[in-house]
Design an enzyme around this catalytic site. Structure first.
Site, PDB file in Angstrom:
ATOM      1  N   LYS A  57     -32.727  -0.970 -10.352  1.00 56.60           N
ATOM      2  CA  LYS A  57     -33.344  -1.810  -9.330  1.00 56.60           C
ATOM      3  C   LYS A  57     -32.304  -2.823  -8.862  1.00 56.60           C
ATOM      4  CE  LYS A  57     -37.081  -5.053  -8.435  1.00 56.60           C
ATOM      5  NZ  LYS A  57     -38.361  -5.615  -8.889  1.00 56.60           N
ATOM      6  N   ARG A  88     -42.488 -10.114  -1.129  1.00 55.43           N
ATOM      7  CA  ARG A  88     -42.629 -11.467  -1.693  1.00 55.43           C
ATOM      8  C   ARG A  88     -43.581 -12.300  -0.849  1.00 55.43           C
ATOM      9  NH1 ARG A  88     -36.196 -11.949  -3.299  1.00 55.43           N
ATOM     10  NH2 ARG A  88     -36.237 -10.243  -4.806  1.00 55.43           N
ATOM     11  N   LYS A 148     -32.161 -13.223  -7.640  1.00 54.44           N
ATOM     12  CA  LYS A 148     -32.444 -12.397  -8.813  1.00 54.44           C
ATOM     13  C   LYS A 148     -31.211 -11.632  -9.287  1.00 54.44           C
ATOM     14  CE  LYS A 148     -37.413 -12.088  -7.979  1.00 54.44           C
ATOM     15  NZ  LYS A 148     -38.619 -11.229  -8.093  1.00 54.44           N
ATOM     16  N   LYS A 200     -34.445   1.893  -6.814  1.00 52.15           N
ATOM     17  CA  LYS A 200     -35.100   1.017  -5.842  1.00 52.15           C
ATOM     18  C   LYS A 200     -34.097   0.054  -5.239  1.00 52.15           C
ATOM     19  CE  LYS A 200     -38.602  -2.539  -5.735  1.00 52.15           C
ATOM     20  NZ  LYS A 200     -39.475  -3.394  -6.471  1.00 52.15           N
ATOM     21  N   SER A 241     -40.836  -2.593   0.720  1.00 52.05           N
ATOM     22  CA  SER A 241     -41.515  -3.308   1.806  1.00 52.05           C
ATOM     23  C   SER A 241     -40.634  -3.496   3.045  1.00 52.05           C
ATOM     24  CB  SER A 241     -42.007  -4.656   1.295  1.00 52.05           C
ATOM     25  OG  SER A 241     -40.937  -5.420   0.773  1.00 52.05           O
TER      26      SER A 241
HETATM   27  C1  PBG Z   1     -41.422  -7.702  -8.761  1.00 51.04           C
HETATM   28  C2  PBG Z   1     -41.330  -6.596  -7.792  1.00 51.04           C
HETATM   29  C3  PBG Z   1     -40.715  -6.656  -6.539  1.00 51.04           C
HETATM   30  C4  PBG Z   1     -40.971  -5.444  -5.925  1.00 51.04           C
HETATM   31  C5  PBG Z   1     -41.699  -4.658  -6.816  1.00 51.04           C
HETATM   32  N1  PBG Z   1     -41.905  -5.398  -7.979  1.00 51.04           N
HETATM   33  C6  PBG Z   1     -40.007  -7.764  -5.861  1.00 51.04           C
HETATM   34  C7  PBG Z   1     -38.833  -8.350  -6.494  1.00 51.04           C
HETATM   35  O1  PBG Z   1     -38.230  -7.807  -7.422  1.00 51.04           O
HETATM   36  O2  PBG Z   1     -38.483  -9.447  -6.057  1.00 51.04           O
HETATM   37  C8  PBG Z   1     -40.533  -5.089  -4.530  1.00 51.04           C
HETATM   38  C9  PBG Z   1     -41.349  -4.085  -3.824  1.00 51.04           C
HETATM   39  C10 PBG Z   1     -41.145  -4.024  -2.356  1.00 51.04           C
HETATM   40  O3  PBG Z   1     -40.330  -4.749  -1.749  1.00 51.04           O
HETATM   41  O4  PBG Z   1     -41.835  -3.203  -1.752  1.00 51.04           O
HETATM   42  N2  PBG Z   1     -40.840  -7.562  -9.982  1.00 51.04           N
END
Ligand code: PBG
Length: 325
Positions: free
Chosen positions: A196, A206, A218, A249, A275
């Site tokens: 990720k 978010r 992050k 991801k 997203s």
């Molecule tokens: C949180 C999480 C995130 C997403 C899935 N789980 C956001 C992040 O890591 O800040 C993102 C999913 C998306 O953007 O569709 N742990």
């Protein structure tokens, strides 16, 4: 010209193209992410994800039944935690009557065969919007992993089929597997967000959960998008630690990683079409600059072709309709 090989022969009609298509999408390839909020009869559009909604449990259950009817076989749950329940310890994440736990039960009750996957990370529950416990400026690893393991037990007890840790802490897959085993929860699987990346494409998500980090970013836990070899290291370690499914991801900008992971592991590979990827297609379609349906099918086919057998996507419902229809 007398050509010996004419490649266009295999492209000359829709029937021939269908015969030789190498990649085929099925509704069961898609995992539908769902955003759940408190209340009854509540459906709120997410401003940066037009056509996508946060829904209360009752409407979510209806949605799940509809998805099942379209051939979708798994949903991935995210909840929007009330501000007053957020802290720096993930307390609400462990509440047996929390929104997540109630959602799992309601969905499994109404649609028992639907595979329910749950997000495991602290960000929706964190006053800091970080995926782990914060000390000073640091997101601390080991204390966070303990909470994630407890959270996984809680989701499994509520009926989750898979827990999906999305936090990128070290050692969490082994800790979660061990925690599940210690409580006799041996049927609960783990879909690990293994590779990720720290990505700007999570922005709209978010907004959906009001979970943007309050300070910093992050990058001390999610991966640097410059890196490829590191993704393999992460994935192989997660498989060794007990991941049943691994994930890459985001998806579209990481097709090379998906392919490489696919070639290196013997577990199913999933990809999260996130997203921001959804928002880009929606926005361009709204401007009349892209054909939305064609963009959806091309994107999802490319992700599948790269090697993902499962795709978490906000287009799950649209795509399921298109691929069967
Ligand atoms: C949180 C999480 C995130 C997403 C899935 N789980 C956001 C992040 O890591 O800040 C993102 C999913 C998306 O953007 O569709 N742990």
């Amino acid at each position: 010209m007398h050509l010996i090989r004419r490649n266009r022969i295999l492209r000359q009609s829709p029937a021939i193209r269908a015969m030789v298509a190498e990649t085929i999408l099925r509704p069961s390839d898609f995992i539908a992410p769902l955003f759940i909020i408190e209340g009854a009869g509540v459906k709120e559009e997410i401003s940066s994800m037009q056509g996508y909604y946060r829904m209360s449990i009752d409407l979510t259950v209806q949605e799940v039944k509809e998805l099942w009817g379209l051939g979708i076989r798994s949903v991935l749950l995210f909840i929007k935690c009330k501000d007053e329940l957020k802290d720096n310890a993930g307390t609400e994440a462990l509440n047996p009557d929390g929104l997540m736990q109630r959602s799992i039960k309601a969905i499994k009750n109404a649609c028992p065969d639907m595979v329910v996957m749950t997000d495991v990370a602290l960000d929706p529950f964190s006053t800091y919007g970080h995926d782990g416990i914060v000390e000073g400026n640091e997101i601390v690893n080991d204390a966070t992993v303990e909470v994630l393991a407890q959270m996984s037990i809680s989701h499994a007890r509520a009926g989750a089929d898979f827990v999906a840790p999305s936090d990128m802490m070290d050692g969490r897959i082994a800790a979660i597997r061990e925690a599940l085993e210690s409580k006799g929860l041996s049927k609960t699987g783990i879909m690990a967000y293994s590779a990720k990346y720290a990505s700007c494409f999570y922005g709209p998500f978010r907004d959906a959960l009001d979970s943007a980090p309050g300070f910093g970013d992050k990058k001390t836990y999610q991966m640097d998008y410059a890196n490829r070899i590191e993704a393999i290291k992460e994935v192989l370690m997660d498989v060794e630690e007990g991941a049943d499914i691994v994930m890459v991801k985001p998806a579209m900008a990481y097709l090379d990683i998906i392919r490489e992971v696919r070639d290196r592991v013997d577990v199913p590979v999933s990809a999260y079409h996130v997203s921001g990827e959804y928002a880009m297609i929606k926005a361009a379609a709204q401007m009349g600059w892209l054909d939305e349906n064609k963009a959806i099918l091309e994107s999802l086919t490319a992700i599948r072709r790269a090697g993902a057998s499962l795709i978490a996507t906000y287009f799950a419902k649209d795509a399921a309709r298109m691929v069967v229809g």
